[in-house]
Design an enzyme around this catalytic site. Structure first.
Site, short mmCIF file in Angstrom:
data_model
loop_
_atom_site.label_atom_id
_atom_site.label_comp_id
_atom_site.label_asym_id
_atom_site.label_seq_id
_atom_site.Cartn_x
_atom_site.Cartn_y
_atom_site.Cartn_z
CG HIS A 157 -2.07 0.92 1.11
ND1 HIS A 157 -2.02 2.25 1.39
CD2 HIS A 157 -3.32 0.67 0.65
CE1 HIS A 157 -3.20 2.80 1.15
NE2 HIS A 157 -4.00 1.87 0.70
CG ASP A 165 -8.26 -3.99 -3.51
OD1 ASP A 165 -7.44 -3.07 -3.62
OD2 ASP A 165 -9.50 -3.82 -3.60
C1 SDX Z 1 -5.93 0.31 -3.25
O1 SDX Z 1 -4.12 4.68 -1.99
C2 SDX Z 1 -5.15 4.08 -1.49
O2 SDX Z 1 -5.66 4.42 -0.43
C3 SDX Z 1 -5.69 2.95 -2.35
C4 SDX Z 1 -6.77 2.08 -1.71
C5 SDX Z 1 -8.06 2.86 -1.50
O3 SDX Z 1 -8.86 2.45 -0.61
O4 SDX Z 1 -8.32 3.79 -2.30
O5 SDX Z 1 -6.32 1.58 -0.45
C6 SDX Z 1 -7.12 0.90 -2.61
O6 SDX Z 1 -5.61 0.69 -4.34
C7 SDX Z 1 -5.14 -0.72 -2.49
C8 SDX Z 1 -3.89 -1.23 -3.31
C9 SDX Z 1 -4.41 -2.30 -4.27
N1 SDX Z 1 -3.28 -2.68 -5.19
C10 SDX Z 1 -2.72 -3.90 -5.11
O7 SDX Z 1 -2.98 -4.74 -4.25
C11 SDX Z 1 -1.70 -4.18 -6.22
C12 SDX Z 1 -0.45 -4.84 -5.63
N2 SDX Z 1 0.22 -3.82 -4.80
C13 SDX Z 1 1.17 -3.01 -5.41
O8 SDX Z 1 1.30 -2.95 -6.77
C14 SDX Z 1 1.76 -1.91 -4.57
O9 SDX Z 1 1.92 -2.37 -3.29
C15 SDX Z 1 1.01 -0.60 -4.57
C16 SDX Z 1 0.71 -0.14 -5.95
C17 SDX Z 1 -0.25 -0.69 -3.77
C18 SDX Z 1 1.94 0.40 -3.93
O10 SDX Z 1 3.04 0.48 -4.83
P1 SDX Z 1 4.37 1.15 -4.39
O11 SDX Z 1 4.08 2.49 -3.80
O12 SDX Z 1 5.36 1.07 -5.49
O13 SDX Z 1 4.83 0.22 -3.22
P2 SDX Z 1 6.07 0.53 -2.34
O14 SDX Z 1 6.75 1.82 -2.70
O15 SDX Z 1 5.60 0.37 -0.94
O16 SDX Z 1 7.06 -0.66 -2.75
C19 SDX Z 1 8.15 -0.91 -1.91
C20 SDX Z 1 8.81 -2.17 -2.44
C21 SDX Z 1 9.21 -2.09 -3.90
O17 SDX Z 1 10.29 -2.99 -4.05
P3 SDX Z 1 11.85 -2.37 -3.93
O18 SDX Z 1 11.97 -1.36 -5.05
O19 SDX Z 1 11.96 -1.77 -2.54
O20 SDX Z 1 12.73 -3.58 -4.13
O21 SDX Z 1 7.90 -3.28 -2.35
C22 SDX Z 1 7.69 -3.82 -3.65
C23 SDX Z 1 8.06 -2.74 -4.62
O22 SDX Z 1 8.44 -3.32 -5.84
N3 SDX Z 1 6.25 -4.17 -3.71
C24 SDX Z 1 5.81 -5.36 -4.04
C25 SDX Z 1 4.40 -5.27 -3.92
N4 SDX Z 1 4.06 -4.03 -3.54
C26 SDX Z 1 5.23 -3.36 -3.41
N5 SDX Z 1 6.44 -6.49 -4.41
C27 SDX Z 1 5.64 -7.55 -4.70
N6 SDX Z 1 4.27 -7.54 -4.60
C28 SDX Z 1 3.64 -6.42 -4.22
N7 SDX Z 1 2.31 -6.40 -4.14
#
Ligand code: SDX
Length: 392
Positions: A271, A328
């Site tokens: 998130h 989700d």
């Molecule tokens: C919603 O914003 C809101 O409030 C949204 C929401 C709402 O109510 O409106 O809460 C609803 O959109 C929830 C999120 C739903 N999306 C997913 O579940 C999709 C999977 N999650 C991701 O794609 C991701 O976690 C995000 C998009 C939610 C956040 O993306 P970020 O900001 O890039 O995540 P981050 O900066 O915290 O990542 C840190 C690290 C990164 O790796 P490094 O570069 O440090 O090596 O964690 C990794 C990311 O690549 N990472 C994941 C991951 N999420 C982050 N790796 C694997 N699987 C994942 N799901």
């Protein structure tokens, strides 16, 4: 008159906004709507009460809630000609694209909801979309299932009526299932607002140009569709079904999620704000157990989800990055148990988020905020002389 925010003409858009609607603490996993903890609202309120709270700032008393619902019932008719727009879509059209288009098209039949200049106009536009949106949500599902469109029944509760419009079979009596309605009501509350997420920011910035409420919502629906945002609930189910088809090999998908050369992400995890458990995920996980138990459903997908969550919560890659299940991860399992098709999951997210989008748009307009205009850090070329075509 109802906890309204006074106009603040001096407000200057600094790129981030001030808001009095929802409070999040990502580190502590706290979520409050207008100061009330999400846990209490999910347990003690219903969706229409929470919608009123988000939009007008206070929990309604009995009379206010009754009047709100009565006003909504007066506007629940959707112009017959809207069906021609719905019919123009192929059955294979994704319901989110249909919903976004229909929401925008509503303007053609409600022109007075375009330029709202008074609180009275604003209230009427809000009532109209609160009344017509559930009809559009139901129509998108029935279109996909090839079912005749249903107009609902004003004697029912707001969420019960939504469920009836979605599920009533032709020539069969609609039978209310208390467990199902309560589960749907709770899910909608848990999705109702979430501060300045991608789709809400889209609604606010679109509305800041004084484009109408309906088209601002249509823009928000489009933003929500993305698999990184609201589209994740559909992507989670597809991921869990792929793992089930792969013999339940969760480790294979964990490895894919950790492989930087693999674009695959564990859907429903991580998130932008929560670096702790998403409080909504905890409530939905409990509700999934309750609903499937009450409905007597044994869904192997739930066991796979729980297994995947356990592995991820113990895996250093996820622990170090503070990646926890979000809203989700489990919601799709309940939608599936309620008989909602996977492609409709994000439409249900939009239905839940409707009052939050409305509240945020209304706050932005009442505060007299200027048109949104984010700035940038320029990282392109310095000034350079033009090169004629024959010299390139
Ligand atoms: C919603 O914003 C809101 O409030 C949204 C929401 C709402 O109510 O409106 O809460 C609803 O959109 C929830 C999120 C739903 N999306 C997913 O579940 C999709 C999977 N999650 C991701 O794609 C991701 O976690 C995000 C998009 C939610 C956040 O993306 P970020 O900001 O890039 O995540 P981050 O900066 O915290 O990542 C840190 C690290 C990164 O790796 P490094 O570069 O440090 O090596 O964690 C990794 C990311 O690549 N990472 C994941 C991951 N999420 C982050 N790796 C694997 N699987 C994942 N799901």
């Amino acid at each position: 008159t109802t906890g309204m925010i006074t106009l603040d003409p001096g407000y200057k858009n600094t790129g981030s906004c001030e808001s009095a609607i929802t409070y999040l603490d990502g580190e502590k996993g706290i979520l409050r709507y207008r100061g009330y903890n999400i846990e209490e609202l999910a347990d003690k309120a219903d969706f229409l009460e929470v919608a009123y709270l988000l939009i007008f700032g206070e929990l309604p008393n009995k009379q206010q809630l009754k009047q709100f619902h009565e006003d909504i019932k007066q506007e629940s008719h959707v112009d017959e000609e809207m069906k021609k727009i719905l019919d123009a879509f192929p059955k294979s059209a994704h319901p989110m694209g249909v919903l976004s288009s229909l929401t925008s098209a509503l303007i053609a039949f409600n022109p007075s909801s375009v330029n709202v200049t008074s609180e009275k106009d604003m209230y009427h536009a809000i009532i109209r979309i609160m009344a017509k949106f559930p009809v559009l949500v139901a129509w998108t599902m029935r279109k996909q299932k090839g079912l005749p469109l249903d107009y609902g029944d004003d004697s029912l509760g707001y969420v019960e009526n939504l469920h009836k419009m979605m599920f009533k079979r032709p020539s069969k009596e609609y039978v209310k299932n208390k467990v199902v309605i309560e589960a749907l009501d709770k899910l909608l509350i848990l999705h109702a607002d979430h501060e300045q997420n991608c789709s809400t920011s889209t609604v606010r910035i679109t509305g800041s140009s004084h484009a109408g409420l309906f088209v601002s919502l249509s823009a928000g629906i489009s933003a929500l569709w993305g698999p990184l945002h609201g589209g994740a609930n559909q992507a989670v189910l597809e991921m869990l079904e792929a793992i089930a088809a792969d013999g339940g090999d969760t480790q294979k998908y964990m490895n894919k999620a950790k492989d930087k050369n693999d674009p695959f992400r564990l859907m429903g995890f991580g998130h932008r704000v929560y670096k702790n458990f998403d409080p909504r995920a905890k409530i939905i996980k409990r509700a999934a157990d309750e609903v499937l138990g009450d409905l007597g459903i044994e869904d192997p997908i739930l066991s796979i989800a729980k297994g995947l969550e356990k592995v991820a919560l113990e895996d250093p890659y996820f622990v170090d990055r503070k990646l926890y299940p979000n809203v989700d991860f489990y919601s799709g399992i309940i939608y599936r148990a309620l008989g909602i098709p996977t492609e409709m999951f994000t439409v249900m997210f939009a239905m839940g988020r409707l009052p939050g989008w409305i509240a945020q748009w209304r706050e932005m307009r009442l505060r007299g905020e200027p048109i949104g205009r984010p700035r940038q850090v320029y990282i392109g070329e310095n000034q350079r002389p033009f090169v004629p075509l024959n010299k390139r």
